[in-house]
Design an enzyme around this catalytic site. Structure first.
Site, PDB file in Angstrom:
ATOM      1  N   SER A 150       0.844  -1.202   0.000  1.00 17.46           N
ATOM      2  CA  SER A 150       0.000   0.000   0.000  1.00 17.46           C
ATOM      3  C   SER A 150       0.877   1.248   0.000  1.00 17.46           C
ATOM      4  O   SER A 150       0.391   2.360  -0.076  1.00 17.46           O
ATOM      5  CB  SER A 150      -0.929  -0.002   1.218  1.00 17.46           C
ATOM      6  OG  SER A 150      -0.165  -0.046   2.401  1.00 17.46           O
ATOM      7  N   ASN A 151       2.205   1.046   0.058  1.00 22.22           N
ATOM      8  CA  ASN A 151       3.163   2.149   0.172  1.00 22.22           C
ATOM      9  C   ASN A 151       3.748   2.497  -1.200  1.00 22.22           C
ATOM     10  O   ASN A 151       4.584   1.765  -1.733  1.00 22.22           O
ATOM     11  CB  ASN A 151       4.266   1.738   1.150  1.00 22.22           C
ATOM     12  CG  ASN A 151       5.236   2.845   1.449  1.00 22.22           C
ATOM     13  OD1 ASN A 151       5.608   3.627   0.580  1.00 22.22           O
ATOM     14  ND2 ASN A 151       5.673   2.886   2.699  1.00 22.22           N
ATOM     15  N   GLY A 186       5.818   4.817  -2.006  1.00 25.20           N
ATOM     16  CA  GLY A 186       7.258   5.072  -1.924  1.00 25.20           C
ATOM     17  C   GLY A 186       8.061   3.792  -2.092  1.00 25.20           C
ATOM     18  O   GLY A 186       9.050   3.753  -2.827  1.00 25.20           O
ATOM     19  N   GLU A 216      -1.699  -7.527   8.399  1.00 21.92           N
ATOM     20  CA  GLU A 216      -0.430  -8.223   8.545  1.00 21.92           C
ATOM     21  C   GLU A 216      -0.506  -9.160   9.746  1.00 21.92           C
ATOM     22  O   GLU A 216      -0.853  -8.735  10.838  1.00 21.92           O
ATOM     23  CB  GLU A 216       0.669  -7.187   8.767  1.00 21.92           C
ATOM     24  CG  GLU A 216       2.038  -7.700   8.484  1.00 21.92           C
ATOM     25  CD  GLU A 216       3.060  -6.572   8.553  1.00 21.92           C
ATOM     26  OE1 GLU A 216       3.435  -6.200   9.681  1.00 21.92           O
ATOM     27  OE2 GLU A 216       3.469  -6.084   7.494  1.00 21.92           O
ATOM     28  N   ASP A 276       8.596  -6.863   3.896  1.00 21.67           N
ATOM     29  CA  ASP A 276       8.370  -6.326   5.233  1.00 21.67           C
ATOM     30  C   ASP A 276       9.716  -5.855   5.744  1.00 21.67           C
ATOM     31  O   ASP A 276      10.739  -6.514   5.525  1.00 21.67           O
ATOM     32  CB  ASP A 276       7.774  -7.391   6.159  1.00 21.67           C
ATOM     33  CG  ASP A 276       7.208  -6.778   7.434  1.00 21.67           C
ATOM     34  OD1 ASP A 276       6.887  -5.575   7.434  1.00 21.67           O
ATOM     35  OD2 ASP A 276       7.083  -7.499   8.433  1.00 21.67           O
ATOM     36  N   GLY A 298       8.735   6.911   6.232  1.00 21.97           N
ATOM     37  CA  GLY A 298       8.914   6.130   7.449  1.00 21.97           C
ATOM     38  C   GLY A 298       9.990   6.686   8.361  1.00 21.97           C
ATOM     39  O   GLY A 298      10.020   7.881   8.661  1.00 21.97           O
ATOM     40  N   ASP A 317      13.084   7.080   7.763  1.00 20.24           N
ATOM     41  CA  ASP A 317      14.227   7.659   7.040  1.00 20.24           C
ATOM     42  C   ASP A 317      14.788   8.931   7.682  1.00 20.24           C
ATOM     43  O   ASP A 317      16.007   9.099   7.719  1.00 20.24           O
ATOM     44  CB  ASP A 317      13.873   7.921   5.575  1.00 20.24           C
ATOM     45  CG  ASP A 317      13.768   6.640   4.748  1.00 20.24           C
ATOM     46  OD1 ASP A 317      14.040   5.544   5.292  1.00 20.24           O
ATOM     47  OD2 ASP A 317      13.413   6.735   3.562  1.00 20.24           O
ATOM     48  N   ARG A 325      16.441  -2.596   1.785  1.00 18.86           N
ATOM     49  CA  ARG A 325      15.469  -3.040   0.780  1.00 18.86           C
ATOM     50  C   ARG A 325      16.193  -3.416  -0.506  1.00 18.86           C
ATOM     51  O   ARG A 325      15.904  -4.432  -1.127  1.00 18.86           O
ATOM     52  CB  ARG A 325      14.441  -1.932   0.547  1.00 18.86           C
ATOM     53  CG  ARG A 325      13.256  -2.356  -0.269  1.00 18.86           C
ATOM     54  CD  ARG A 325      12.127  -1.338  -0.219  1.00 18.86           C
ATOM     55  NE  ARG A 325      11.591  -1.258   1.142  1.00 18.86           N
ATOM     56  CZ  ARG A 325      11.738  -0.211   1.946  1.00 18.86           C
ATOM     57  NH1 ARG A 325      12.372   0.866   1.540  1.00 18.86           N
ATOM     58  NH2 ARG A 325      11.235  -0.234   3.160  1.00 18.86           N
TER      59      ARG A 325
END
EC number: 3.6.1.66
Length: 181
Positions: free
Chosen positions: A6-7, A9, A34, A63, A139, A141, A165
């Site tokens: 759903s993100n 970014g 989740e 995740d 998030g 970051d 990631r």
């Protein structure tokens, strides 16, 4: 292949990486509950198994979590929930007066090929900054320091060179090239 998230970014970050391998990824924007688990790998695997009942064909999910040494690995597998509830401000508050700022981001990619789930992991070491810095990314970051910059102070391409990631997805893309394509 779909990337279920759903993100937006995350999707943009992963699509850019995939293109370097000649892999086309489509965004399947999907909210899902989740499952709870004690590790990112367990959560990613359980999520993929649950989604396999709803999504046709192959897909990948990811995740990730922030693990802070001084907080005994918190927020870890609960990173998403913690971010929604206390956010970066809450983590910085918990870290007030704490000298040990060591932390790491970990990402687990779960790939479902139509039959089984495989997982791939990436990790990047850093520290928790003393204040939020930067406007890029999402998030945690703005509070995750890598060298002398937070992830939010880096351009996407710069962050993608070192991110957890990227490491997890590169391991996956290499495996996919060798085994599937």
């Amino acid at each position: 292949m779909y990337f279920i998230t759903s993100n937006e970014g995350k999707f943009r970050e992963v699509r850019e990486m995939a293109s370097k391998y000649g892999i086309e990824i489509e965004w399947l924007k999907m909210e899902y509950i989740e499952p709870q688990g004690s590790s990112l790998e367990e959560i990613a695997r359980l999520s993929a198994e649950m989604l396999a009942e709803k999504v046709e064909g192959e897909f990948v999910i990811e995740d990730s979590g922030l693990f802070v040494e001084a907080l005994k690995g918190f927020p870890g597998p609960y990173s998403s929930y913690v971010f929604k509830t206390i956010g970066n401000e809450g983590i910085l508050k918990l870290m007030e007066g704490v000298e040990n700022r060591k932390a790491y981001f970990m990402a687990v990619v779960a790939y479902f090929d139509g039959k089984e789930v495989r997982t791939f992991t990436g990790k990047v070491e850093g520290e928790i900054s003393r204040e939020m810095r930067g406007t890029q990314g999402f998030g945690y970051d703005p509070i995750f320091l890598y060298g002398n910059k937070t992830f939010a102070e880096m351009a996407t391409e710069e962050k993608n060179q070192v991110s957890h990631r990227r490491k997890a997805f590169e391991e996956f893309f290499r495996w996919l090239k060798e085994n599937k394509i």
